[in-house]
Design a protein around this motif. Structure first.
Motif, PDB file in Angstrom:
ATOM      1  N   GLN A   7       1.087  -1.133   0.059  1.00  0.00           N
ATOM      2  CA  GLN A   7       0.055   0.044  -0.031  1.00  0.00           C
ATOM      3  C   GLN A   7       0.858   1.345  -0.044  1.00  0.00           C
ATOM      4  O   GLN A   7       1.653   1.438   0.761  1.00  0.00           O
ATOM      5  N   ALA A   8       0.745   2.199  -0.811  1.00  0.00           N
ATOM      6  CA  ALA A   8       1.243   3.476  -0.933  1.00  0.00           C
ATOM      7  C   ALA A   8       0.671   4.454   0.260  1.00  0.00           C
ATOM      8  O   ALA A   8       1.488   4.959   0.793  1.00  0.00           O
ATOM      9  N   SER A   9      -0.405   4.446   0.705  1.00  0.00           N
ATOM     10  CA  SER A   9      -0.928   5.093   1.788  1.00  0.00           C
ATOM     11  C   SER A   9      -1.957   4.506   2.660  1.00  0.00           C
ATOM     12  O   SER A   9      -2.696   3.573   2.008  1.00  0.00           O
ATOM     13  N   THR A  10      -2.188   4.671   4.087  1.00  0.00           N
ATOM     14  CA  THR A  10      -3.084   4.199   4.759  1.00  0.00           C
ATOM     15  C   THR A  10      -4.312   4.695   4.241  1.00  0.00           C
ATOM     16  O   THR A  10      -5.436   3.709   4.447  1.00  0.00           O
ATOM     17  N   ALA A  11      -4.839   5.670   3.811  1.00  0.00           N
ATOM     18  CA  ALA A  11      -5.756   6.295   3.375  1.00  0.00           C
ATOM     19  C   ALA A  11      -6.745   5.101   2.051  1.00  0.00           C
ATOM     20  O   ALA A  11      -7.669   5.096   1.972  1.00  0.00           O
ATOM     21  N   ASP A  12      -5.601   4.831   1.302  1.00  0.00           N
ATOM     22  CA  ASP A  12      -6.084   3.787   0.517  1.00  0.00           C
ATOM     23  C   ASP A  12      -6.924   2.567   1.241  1.00  0.00           C
ATOM     24  O   ASP A  12      -7.797   1.970   0.288  1.00  0.00           O
ATOM     25  N   ARG A  50      -4.534   1.420  -6.925  1.00  0.00           N
ATOM     26  CA  ARG A  50      -3.432   2.251  -5.954  1.00  0.00           C
ATOM     27  C   ARG A  50      -2.591   1.348  -5.383  1.00  0.00           C
ATOM     28  O   ARG A  50      -1.752   1.831  -4.729  1.00  0.00           O
ATOM     29  N   SER A  51      -2.601   0.114  -5.594  1.00  0.00           N
ATOM     30  CA  SER A  51      -1.800  -0.677  -5.046  1.00  0.00           C
ATOM     31  C   SER A  51      -0.451  -0.667  -5.606  1.00  0.00           C
ATOM     32  O   SER A  51      -0.259  -0.398  -6.771  1.00  0.00           O
TER      33      SER A  51
END
Length: 219
Positions: A56-61, A198-199
């Motif tokens: 994951q690029a960001s937790t928000a994703d 977004r992964s």
């Protein structure tokens, strides 16, 4: 043991189609019943990425919601003659006891399906018996064999066997993918599976697509 989706389509007239779908998995059938009961577009929300901790690029994703259904099931309008009939159970035996006139279709569509067979030959025989002479079989899916299969055929073997059963493989549009084998008419196309755009990783199959016509010839 049957898993993902098989759809039979019976052409009625220029006004549309009647569709009979089949699913073995109780989990998928529960999901189908739930979606079928919804009466408003985008009326339900779930969070499909919330437990995808890796890549994951960001937790928000992880917290992105998805709303459904984007298209209402045909039965939601409570029409007296719904266009979709869903049958739960074994694909190879769901028509046992019915007269042939009620089990012959113009089109059979197998979607991510044939590699779920324990007995692949019984799948091919059922597809052939379910089609009218001249009927069309459309397939899209990988060859990821599971369910303790008795037989695991390669693509060229599948084509040879099905031609022997009386299927004629037809030319298809190059937009459907590149020809997988020289001299054969199946096309391979990359199909994402369980993919989050977004992964930081991707999962996809080189799914095989073909269109075949049932002829009167064959064993």
């Amino acid at each position: 043991m049957n898993a993902p989706f098989v759809y039979y389509s019976l052409a009625l007239d220029l006004g549309g189609f009647e569709v009979t779908s089949n699913e073995w998995s109780s989990f998928m059938n529960i999901a189908y019943r739930y979606v079928e009961a919804l009466s408003n577009r985008n009326s339900a929300t779930f969070f499909p990425f919330i437990d995808w901790w890796s890549h994951q690029a960001s937790t928000a994703d992880l917290l992105r919601p998805v709303q459904f259904p984007d298209v209402l099931p045909s039965n939601a309008n409570m029409s007296s003659h719904p266009s979709v009939l869903h049958i739960e159970g074994d694909f190879t035996s769901m028509h046992h006891g019915l007269p042939p006139s009620e089990t012959k279709y113009d089109i059979v569509v197998t979607l991510f399906f044939i590699d779920t067979a324990r007995n692949l030959m019984s799948y091919f025989e059922t597809i052939r018996k379910s089609l009218k002479d001249g009927g069309t079989w459309i397939n899209l899916g990988p060859l990821l064999y599971g369910s303790a299969p008795f037989l695991q055929l390669s693509l060229d073997e599948i084509i040879d066997v099905c031609e022997g059963l009386g299927f004629e493989f037809l030319d298809t549009d190059p937009k459907c993918g590149e020809l997988t084998l020289n001299g054969k008419k199946a096309r391979g196309t990359t199909v994402p599976y369980g993919l989050s755009e977004r992964s930081l990783s991707k999962n996809a199959y080189k799914a095989q697509f073909w269109v075949a016509r049932k002829t009167k010839n064959g064993v």
